[in-house]
Design an enzyme around this catalytic site. Structure first.
Site, short mmCIF file in Angstrom:
data_model
loop_
_atom_site.label_atom_id
_atom_site.label_comp_id
_atom_site.label_asym_id
_atom_site.label_seq_id
_atom_site.Cartn_x
_atom_site.Cartn_y
_atom_site.Cartn_z
N THR A 65 -44.27 -9.90 7.57
CA THR A 65 -43.76 -11.13 8.19
C THR A 65 -43.31 -10.80 9.60
OG1 THR A 65 -43.07 -11.88 6.03
CG2 THR A 65 -42.05 -12.95 7.92
N LEU B 153 -34.70 -25.81 -6.53
CA LEU B 153 -33.50 -26.65 -6.45
C LEU B 153 -32.46 -26.19 -7.48
CD1 LEU B 153 -34.85 -30.30 -5.96
CD2 LEU B 153 -33.63 -28.91 -4.30
N CYS C 29 -36.31 -11.27 1.67
CA CYS C 29 -37.09 -12.20 2.48
C CYS C 29 -36.26 -13.36 3.04
CB CYS C 29 -38.25 -12.74 1.67
SG CYS C 29 -39.26 -11.42 0.99
N LYS D 167 -32.56 -11.51 -8.29
CA LYS D 167 -33.16 -12.49 -9.19
C LYS D 167 -33.65 -11.74 -10.42
CE LYS D 167 -37.62 -13.46 -8.21
NZ LYS D 167 -38.78 -14.02 -7.49
N ARG E 88 -31.76 -5.73 -2.64
CA ARG E 88 -31.61 -6.04 -1.22
C ARG E 88 -30.97 -7.41 -1.03
NH1 ARG E 88 -37.48 -4.52 0.91
NH2 ARG E 88 -37.99 -5.13 -1.22
#
Ligand code: UGA
Length: 429
Positions: A121, A250, A260, A320, A327
């Site tokens: 990225t 959501l 990220c 997650k 990180r």
């Protein structure tokens, strides 16, 4: 086709393995001998469901070749992907030093015609710099085209995201490069976005920042729901049914983390600033995210009062589920804040404890959720691991000093938890 990936992080390793599985010969260049030796034996440096199997299969079939050398892989390759890290610098920009360094090494080893494509990225405009470096470093006779092919895979579902993406974005500077890249992606059935490389670079940042915005929006609605006595999950379900809004990303929680979203939101703010546009909307997305982390601690204080000497058990550390990645994990900020207030913290995570123990000191790491409950005044769920969904709460309640629980991922039904005798707080419910 023969292709090379520079970098074997999430993006490099997963995409390389998938392209090898499609029958291409894929070289992966790293810079640490030990890691490359491990990869050759099929030992992968990250936890990602299904990845080890596909790596092993393709190493065995000699389609996936790990190496430290730029020769002969670069000269043989039709396409070379740059997939190295772009961490955040102190000023919030993306650190491009590795991208630019590898560009020079690629340039020196080019032969014949090749396409060099960036998967890392990188801010719009970087690819022009990479292109310049390639042109300056390549030997006479070598011909190179440049492209940006951003990656949209998520950790934890990286392989299916790569084989079944929502779209493939190819920003190439020539028809020839575009055609070669389209051909490489042929086995993947997904709509193509064919464009120039500035647009491709910005699509990546704009997508990640928009998803981060959705999460901060959900966290704001959750906060408001708590004051109004509404159920945020129903509110968000209710709005998500509108196709124009969509129901994904959501879920309120302790804020987004990982390698990220935090980095890319910061970088887009910084890119905008450099271009005289104060992207205040994204600044607020970041503020709300930080607030969401602090809110968990505020809830702990609300339940326990003074946190000094209180025993708090943390369920889940990774940013997650289905990853060992720590990180920018919300757990880091939250545990630091709890410890600053004098709380004694114990924790369990099914995969991330080794990595967590390097960044989070003075935490008592336990072998499962039940051990974490022993003598605890409060349990806080920070990662939505499936194994936390079906716990024996009667056992947990017996082990706890006080049956308090903050469900930072809304894994449980408030009424059921209350019926089991818990003092339960979710996010927005
Ligand atoms: C993210 C994007 O989703 C990918 O498309 C992208 O390719 C990747 O970044 C990247 O740029 O490399 P990833 O960071 O692996 O992927 O994980 P996500 O599933 O997007 O989750 C990011 C964070 O948002 C996590 O902390 C997660 O818990 C949080 N989140 C996600 C929420 O709090 N609520 C949600 O509804 C969804």
């Amino acid at each position: 086709m023969i292709i090379t990936f520079i970098g074997h992080g999430y993006v490099g390793l997963v995409t390389a393995a998938v392209f090898a599985d499609f029958g291409n010969t894929v070289y992966v260049i790293g810079h640490t001998k030990e890691k490359i030796e491990n990869l050759k034996r099929g030992i992968i440096p990250i936890y990602e469901p299904g990845l080890e199997e596909i790596v092993r299969k393709n190493v065995k079939a000699k389609r996936l070749i790990f190496t430290l050398d730029y020769k002969p892989s670069i000269s043989e390759s039709d396409i070379i992907f740059i997939a190295v890290g772009t961490p955040t610098t102190k000023t919030g920009d993306a650190d491009l030093s590795t991208v630019l360094e590898v560009a020079e090494k690629i340039g020196q080893n080019l032969e014949g015609y090749s396409v060099v494509a960036t998967k890392s990225t990188v801010p719009a405009g970087t690819n022009k710099r990479v292109k310049r470096i390639l042109e300056e470093s390549k030997p006479k006779g070598a011909e190179v085209d440049y492209a940006s092919v951003p990656e949209f895979l998520r950790e934890g579902s990286a392989i299916s995201d790569t084989t079944n993406p929502d779209r493939i974005v190819i920003g190439a500077e020539s028809k020839r490069a575009q055609e070669l890249l389209v051909k490489l992606h042929e086995p993947i059935k997904a709509p193509l976005v064919l464009t120039n490389f500035e647009t491709a670079e910005l699509i990546k940042y704009a997508a990640n920042a928009f998803l981060a915005l959705k999460i901060s929006y959900a966290n704001s609605i959750a906060k408001l729901s708590e004051s109004l006595g509404a159920d945020a999950l129903k509110v968000l379900e209710g709005i998500g049914m509108d196709k124009r809004i969509g129901n994904m990303f959501l879920s309120p929680g302790p804020g987004y983390g990982g390698s990220c979203f935090p980095k890319d939101v910061r970088a887009l703010i910084s890119i905008a600033k450099d271009n005289d546009y104060p992207f205040s909307l994204l600044e607020e997305v970041e503020n709300i995210n930080n607030q969401s982390r602090r809110d968990i601690v505020r809830k702990a204080r609300k339940i326990l009062g003074d946190l000094r000497g209180k025993k708090i058990g943390i369920l889940g550390l990774a940013f997650k589920a289905n990853t060992d990645d720590m990180r920018d994990a919300p757990a880091i900020d939250i545990i630091n804040l709890l410890q600053n207030d004098g709380a004694k913290v114990s924790a369990f995570d099914p995969k991330a404890m080794d990595i967590a123990s390097k960044v989070l000191k003075n935490v008592d790491y336990k072998k499962d959720a039940y051990e974490v409950s022993d003598g605890a005044d409060l349990l806080i769920v920070l990662t939505e691991w499936n194994e936390f969904r079906e716990l024996n709460f009667l056992n947990i309640k017996d082990r706890m000093e006080k049956p308090n629980i903050i469900d930072g991922r809304n894994l449980y039904e408030p009424e059921e938890m209350k019926a089991k005798g818990f003092n339960y707080m979710g996010i927005g419910r």
